[in-house]
Design a protein around this motif. Structure first.
Motif, PDB file in Angstrom:
ATOM      1  N   LEU A   1      43.381  20.826 -31.757  1.00 29.41           N
ATOM      2  CA  LEU A   1      43.821  19.438 -31.877  1.00 29.41           C
ATOM      3  C   LEU A   1      44.780  19.265 -33.053  1.00 29.41           C
ATOM      4  N   HIS A   2      44.515  19.936 -34.154  1.00 31.09           N
ATOM      5  CA  HIS A   2      45.417  19.817 -35.297  1.00 31.09           C
ATOM      6  C   HIS A   2      46.802  20.357 -34.960  1.00 31.09           C
ATOM      7  N   ARG A   3      46.839  21.466 -34.226  1.00 26.28           N
ATOM      8  CA  ARG A   3      48.140  22.016 -33.827  1.00 26.28           C
ATOM      9  C   ARG A   3      48.827  21.097 -32.824  1.00 26.28           C
ATOM     10  N   LEU A   4      48.077  20.579 -31.859  1.00 26.41           N
ATOM     11  CA  LEU A   4      48.644  19.662 -30.868  1.00 26.41           C
ATOM     12  C   LEU A   4      49.251  18.437 -31.552  1.00 26.41           C
ATOM     13  N   LEU A   5      48.552  17.937 -32.577  1.00 27.02           N
ATOM     14  CA  LEU A   5      48.992  16.715 -33.258  1.00 27.02           C
ATOM     15  C   LEU A   5      49.941  17.009 -34.413  1.00 27.02           C
ATOM     16  N   GLU A   6      50.324  18.291 -34.570  1.00 23.61           N
ATOM     17  CA  GLU A   6      51.308  18.722 -35.570  1.00 23.61           C
ATOM     18  C   GLU A   6      50.913  18.290 -36.974  1.00 23.61           C
ATOM     19  N   TYR A   7      49.707  18.729 -37.352  1.00 26.24           N
ATOM     20  CA  TYR A   7      49.213  18.403 -38.686  1.00 26.24           C
ATOM     21  C   TYR A   7      50.002  19.144 -39.753  1.00 26.24           C
ATOM     22  N   SER A   8      50.348  18.437 -40.839  1.00 25.13           N
ATOM     23  CA  SER A   8      51.048  19.035 -41.972  1.00 25.13           C
ATOM     24  C   SER A   8      50.106  19.077 -43.168  1.00 25.13           C
ATOM     25  N   PRO A   9      49.664  20.278 -43.589  1.00 23.60           N
ATOM     26  CA  PRO A   9      48.768  20.337 -44.750  1.00 23.60           C
ATOM     27  C   PRO A   9      49.460  19.910 -46.033  1.00 23.60           C
ATOM     28  N   GLN A  10      50.780  20.116 -46.124  1.00 17.39           N
ATOM     29  CA  GLN A  10      51.489  19.707 -47.333  1.00 17.39           C
ATOM     30  C   GLN A  10      51.473  18.188 -47.498  1.00 17.39           C
ATOM     31  N   GLU A  11      51.677  17.483 -46.400  1.00 17.30           N
ATOM     32  CA  GLU A  11      51.718  16.026 -46.460  1.00 17.30           C
ATOM     33  C   GLU A  11      50.384  15.389 -46.076  1.00 17.30           C
ATOM     34  N   ASN A  12      49.444  16.201 -45.604  1.00 11.25           N
ATOM     35  CA  ASN A  12      48.124  15.724 -45.201  1.00 11.25           C
ATOM     36  C   ASN A  12      48.222  14.600 -44.182  1.00 11.25           C
TER      37      ASN A  12
ATOM     38  N   GLN B   1      37.249  32.694 -41.222  1.00 11.16           N
ATOM     39  CA  GLN B   1      38.122  31.733 -41.889  1.00 11.16           C
ATOM     40  C   GLN B   1      37.431  30.367 -41.841  1.00 11.16           C
ATOM     41  N   ILE B   2      37.287  29.697 -42.997  1.00 11.61           N
ATOM     42  CA  ILE B   2      36.527  28.439 -43.032  1.00 11.61           C
ATOM     43  C   ILE B   2      37.404  27.221 -43.279  1.00 11.61           C
ATOM     44  N   ARG B   3      38.730  27.411 -43.295  1.00 11.00           N
ATOM     45  CA  ARG B   3      39.646  26.273 -43.386  1.00 11.00           C
ATOM     46  C   ARG B   3      40.802  26.502 -42.430  1.00 11.00           C
ATOM     47  N   ASN B   4      41.357  25.424 -41.904  1.00  5.24           N
ATOM     48  CA  ASN B   4      42.553  25.553 -41.087  1.00  5.24           C
ATOM     49  C   ASN B   4      43.732  25.963 -41.979  1.00  5.24           C
ATOM     50  N   ASP B   5      44.406  27.035 -41.609  1.00  7.64           N
ATOM     51  CA  ASP B   5      45.562  27.527 -42.362  1.00  7.64           C
ATOM     52  C   ASP B   5      46.735  27.583 -41.388  1.00  7.64           C
ATOM     53  N   TYR B   6      47.554  26.545 -41.423  1.00  4.72           N
ATOM     54  CA  TYR B   6      48.623  26.413 -40.439  1.00  4.72           C
ATOM     55  C   TYR B   6      49.793  27.340 -40.743  1.00  4.72           C
TER      56      TYR B   6
ATOM     57  N   ASN C   1      39.710  27.263 -38.841  1.00  4.92           N
ATOM     58  CA  ASN C   1      38.288  27.197 -39.167  1.00  4.92           C
ATOM     59  C   ASN C   1      37.454  27.770 -38.020  1.00  4.92           C
ATOM     60  N   GLY C   2      36.669  28.804 -38.311  1.00  3.05           N
ATOM     61  CA  GLY C   2      35.823  29.429 -37.297  1.00  3.05           C
ATOM     62  C   GLY C   2      36.382  30.719 -36.735  1.00  3.05           C
ATOM     63  N   ASP C   3      37.667  31.030 -37.010  1.00  2.65           N
ATOM     64  CA  ASP C   3      38.234  32.291 -36.532  1.00  2.65           C
ATOM     65  C   ASP C   3      37.564  33.463 -37.246  1.00  2.65           C
ATOM     66  N   ILE C   4      37.244  34.509 -36.484  1.00  2.00           N
ATOM     67  CA  ILE C   4      36.559  35.677 -37.027  1.00  2.00           C
ATOM     68  C   ILE C   4      37.454  36.901 -36.921  1.00  2.00           C
TER      69      ILE C   4
ATOM     70  N   GLY D   1      46.349  34.919 -53.062  1.00  2.42           N
ATOM     71  CA  GLY D   1      45.955  33.804 -53.923  1.00  2.42           C
ATOM     72  C   GLY D   1      44.743  33.057 -53.410  1.00  2.42           C
ATOM     73  N   GLU D   2      44.818  31.715 -53.484  1.00  2.00           N
ATOM     74  CA  GLU D   2      43.683  30.882 -53.106  1.00  2.00           C
ATOM     75  C   GLU D   2      43.345  30.981 -51.623  1.00  2.00           C
ATOM     76  N   ALA D   3      44.302  31.427 -50.805  1.00  2.00           N
ATOM     77  CA  ALA D   3      44.027  31.555 -49.369  1.00  2.00           C
ATOM     78  C   ALA D   3      42.889  32.529 -49.109  1.00  2.00           C
ATOM     79  N   ILE D   4      42.710  33.515 -50.001  1.00  2.00           N
ATOM     80  CA  ILE D   4      41.644  34.496 -49.815  1.00  2.00           C
ATOM     81  C   ILE D   4      40.275  33.835 -49.919  1.00  2.00           C
ATOM     82  N   ASP D   5      40.188  32.748 -50.701  1.00  2.00           N
ATOM     83  CA  ASP D   5      38.901  32.078 -50.909  1.00  2.00           C
ATOM     84  C   ASP D   5      38.356  31.444 -49.632  1.00  2.00           C
ATOM     85  N   ALA D   6      39.202  31.292 -48.610  1.00  2.00           N
ATOM     86  CA  ALA D   6      38.742  30.716 -47.339  1.00  2.00           C
ATOM     87  C   ALA D   6      38.128  31.754 -46.418  1.00  2.00           C
TER      88      ALA D   6
END
Length: 756
Positions: A424-435, A626-631, A637-640, A664-669
């Protein structure tokens, strides 16, 4: 033991805070003030959990032998000189320990210490190579030169005037963080939390905290009311201070949303807030709540027909619920693309398939509706309905969009339909930078129909984002299992749509013949009807459901390890890492996800190269989630996946057919995924699942949780534990009530029969 940092004496801080330095061999009773101890954090023995809990070997100044330190060590690094605050303790199993309550890094004062400090990445722009060259030139004077004589850095090859100034600025910025950590450590704020506070307020941190420490609970992730309250009381805020009561009310509402509630009845909110205030005399909770309402930060809605008292909302959740009801009403009133008059027969004619009566009813209802809900358990034919709708819409030369809340669920939907499906986030074109979402009513989706699978996972705010993007005139179809666990986020969207009675819906209940041959499917329906599942005949070639007795958590932990490592692979030919997933009701506990991950990592990947990241010990070869969406990396989230390689800065993980680099911080997810909670498994399916069900999980043992866990397995399900615990889960159909009013708002906004 005096250490000066930027002209300040930390020992003086501890003296003012009533905290004494701890000398080697000093012992303090548990009821005495915490003590401090300085030295080198030599190595981590264990790190795990999001709270930064760790066990480490620590060599105190003046001590010939290292000792064990236990507690919150997030944000601290091996080889670093640190100051720890805590109390000596004794463990019958591990002997003498120092239990850490807080801590922070100290500036080193020897050449070797400075080299290790700079090489560890504490100053941006300085890595191991440059650290070596700087210390070789300036020795123990290196840090003073960086801070006060940056022009001299040009004496080291590769450093020009611009870079000299950049390194000085980075070092000075780090000094501000260190001073903040010193200040917050006085109040036993864990290092990892203290770093988040500093990131929020920067150099203003100390001033903000002294003015109103309760802001931390409202504005900083990971800081709860109790931490802010401890700081405030130490600073001298009175128990009846309005800021304290306001923070308690705010925390109670936010905590309720974390538990899935959209609102709280007023009396329930006041009860929760007063409990946080611990009966403080004169705490003005009622008056503070009225002020929050007047300021618009909290909304009081007294017009709901299902509530006997006003409903209290965080403003963002009230706005979302009201908007959701209005948008659903608008969609239901809008005409949609007409499908074949006898849509079910048309599908049968075109495909040669023969539908069951309930499936025909579902297709006909969906063909007439602008908003439609399809629900049913495993083996009841939901996928066939989805295929039929895709076929019928495309037969009119119109566009169908398919989506699901998670990446794994989207891939399963794509495999089932042969059409592309997205999160759904991809379908709705979510931008993590702009939230925010790129698709909305100003830029709607271009389609005639949107079908969303695994709809039980949709929370209220994602629901609103979807509704904004669906254009009037497009058909919106939700497919899901209403008996599964609700969304992790606030709301109960699928259940509310069904409860409202306003959106047309069909519930499939008939189990088809092929599905009836699976004991997984029949047992899932037994659980739904309040019956204990039945194990397969162990000798039958088609056996797919087993129950293994374990009367203690320790026995269960060992049995799960045996099953995953060799018993299931030996009989069923399944890969322990790729095909078998352990699902557990809880994260903590003797047989929780955390302990299971440690045990399974030791069994399945004992010799992989180990490294510590985000408070967790990971190894090359580990199974991770992976516990966060990383676009940016297109992992969700949930990818193994499995860790394939690791360098100083990069961790490479293989997710199915592609490799992804994390820095960097991406590893923490990334977290261990040999075992995960049932909640984390929503939207996923695995060839085999192993589910510990024990009385230690008592508080979480509910029918819908057991049902959700069982329905994650495609070929094999194994329950491990106590029959009493399984019976408890089956009998406990008292699902945790979620306070929402979406169903009532839908009933008020939409006349009966609209859109049908």
């Amino acid at each position: 033991m005096a250490h000066r940092e930027s002209g300040r004496d930390p020992a003086r801080l501890w003296y003012n805070a009533g905290v004494r330095p701890l000398l080697p061999g000093f012992q303090s009773a548990q009821d005495e003030a915490p003590s401090t101890i300085d030295g080198v954090l030599e190595r981590f023995v264990y790190q795990g959990g999001d709270d930064g809990f760790a066990v480490a070997r620590f060599r105190a100044d003046g001590s010939a032998e290292p000792t064990n330190v236990v507690g919150s060590l997030g944000g601290l690094h091996e080889g670093e000189r640190v100051r720890l605050i805590g109390r000596p303790a004794h463990s019958a199993k591990h002997g003498a320990q120092f239990r850490v309550e807080a801590g922070y890094p100290l500036l080193p004062h020897t050449a070797s210490g400075i080299r290790a400090y700079l090489a560890g990445g504490r100053v941006p722009g300085i890595g191991p190579g440059l650290a070596e060259r700087l210390v070789a030139r300036f020795g123990a004077d290196t840090l003073r030169v960086i801070e006060h004589e940056p022009d001299r850095l040009a004496e080291v090859g590769g450093i020009g005037p611009v870079r000299s100034q950049q390194l000085q600025a980075a070092f000075i910025e780090g000094r501000g963080q260190r001073e903040t950590l010193v200040f917050l450590a006085t109040y036993q704020v864990p290092p990892g939390v203290a770093v988040r506070v500093f990131k929020r307020y920067g150099d203003r941190t100390i001033a903000v905290v002294r003015e109103n420490p309760y802001r931390l609970a409202e504005e900083v992730s990971g800081v709860g009311f109790l931490t802010a309250d401890r700081i405030a009381r130490a600073i001298g805020f009175p128990a009846d201070h309005p800021a304290r009561a306001g923070a308690a009310v705010w925390h109670a509402l936010n905590e309720a949303s974390d538990d899935g509630h959209v609102l709280l009845p007023r009396s329930r909110l006041l009860e929760r807030a007063r409990a946080l205030l611990d009966g403080a005399p004169g705490a003005p909770v009622d008056a503070v709540l009225e002020r929050l309402v007047a300021e618009g930060r909290v909304v009081q809605d007294g017009a709901l027909p299902t509530q006997d008292e006003p409903a209290m909302y965080l403003k963002r959740l009230h706005d979302a619920e009201v908007e959701a009801a209005l948008r659903v009403a608008d969609l239901l009133r809008s005409p949609v693309l007409p499908l074949d008059g006898d849509a079910a027969r048309a599908f049968e004619r075109d495909t040669g398939m023969e539908l069951a009566p309930a499936q025909r009813e579902a297709i006909q209802a969906a063909a007439r509706a602008s908003v439609f809900v399809l629900t049913g358990g495993p083996g009841t034919g939901k996928t066939t309905i989805v295929k039929a709708l895709v076929h019928l819409v495309e037969a009119r030369d119109a566009q169908v969009l398919l989506a699901a809340p998670t990446g794994r669920a989207a891939r399963r939907l794509s495999e089932a339909t042969g059409r592309p499906a997205r999160t759904l986030h991809r379908l709705l074109e979510y931008s993590p930078q702009e939230n925010n979402f790129g698709r909305s009513d100003a830029n709607p989706l271009e389609c005639a129909c949107v079908i969303v699978d695994e709809a039980s996972m949709i929370d209220l705010q994602l629901f609103v984002a979807l509704l904004r993007a669906v254009p009037l005139g497009a058909r919106l179809v939700f497919v899901g299992d209403a008996d599964q666990l609700p969304s992790v986020g606030a709301g109960n969207v699928l259940a509310d749509l069904l409860a409202s009675g306003r959106a047309p819906s069909v519930r499939l209940t008939e189990i088809f013949r092929q599905a009836r041959e699976s004991r997984i499917v029949t047992n899932a329906h037994r659980v739904l009807h309040g019956e204990v599942p039945l194990a397969s005949d162990a000798e039958a070639p088609s056996a797919d459901f087993f129950m293994v007795t374990a009367e203690s958590s320790e026995t269960a932990l060992d049995l799960v390890g045996q099953l995953v490592e060799r018993r299931i692979p030996g009989r069923f030919g399944l890969d322990p890492l790729a095909d078998i997933q352990v699902l557990v009701p809880m994260h903590k506990g003797a047989c929780g996800a955390q302990k299971l991950n440690e045990a399974l990592q030791a069994r399945l990947n004992p010799s992989g190269e180990a490294f510590v990241r985000g408070g967790r010990t990971l190894r090359v070869g580990d199974k991770v989630m992976q516990i966060r969406n990383d676009y940016e990396r297109e992992v969700f989230n949930g990818d193994i996946g499995r860790i394939e390689a690791r360098t100083e800065k990069v961790v490479t993980v293989r997710f199915e057919d592609r490799r992804v680099d994390f820095e960097g911080e991406a590893i923490d997810a990334l977290v261990l995924a040999y075992a995960c909670t049932v909640h984390k498994s929503q939207g996923s399916e695995y060839p085999a699942v192993v589910v510990p069900v024990l009385t230690e999980h008592w508080i979480m043992l509910q029918r819908n949780l057991l049902y959700t866990a069982m329905t994650r397995g495609k070929r094999l399900v194994v329950l491990v534990g106590q029959r009493r615990a399984v019976e408890r889960a089956v009998q406990n159909d008292r699902r945790q009530a979620r306070f929402t009013a979406l169903a009532a708002r839908l009933q008020a906004e939409i006349p009966p029969g609209s859109g049908r």
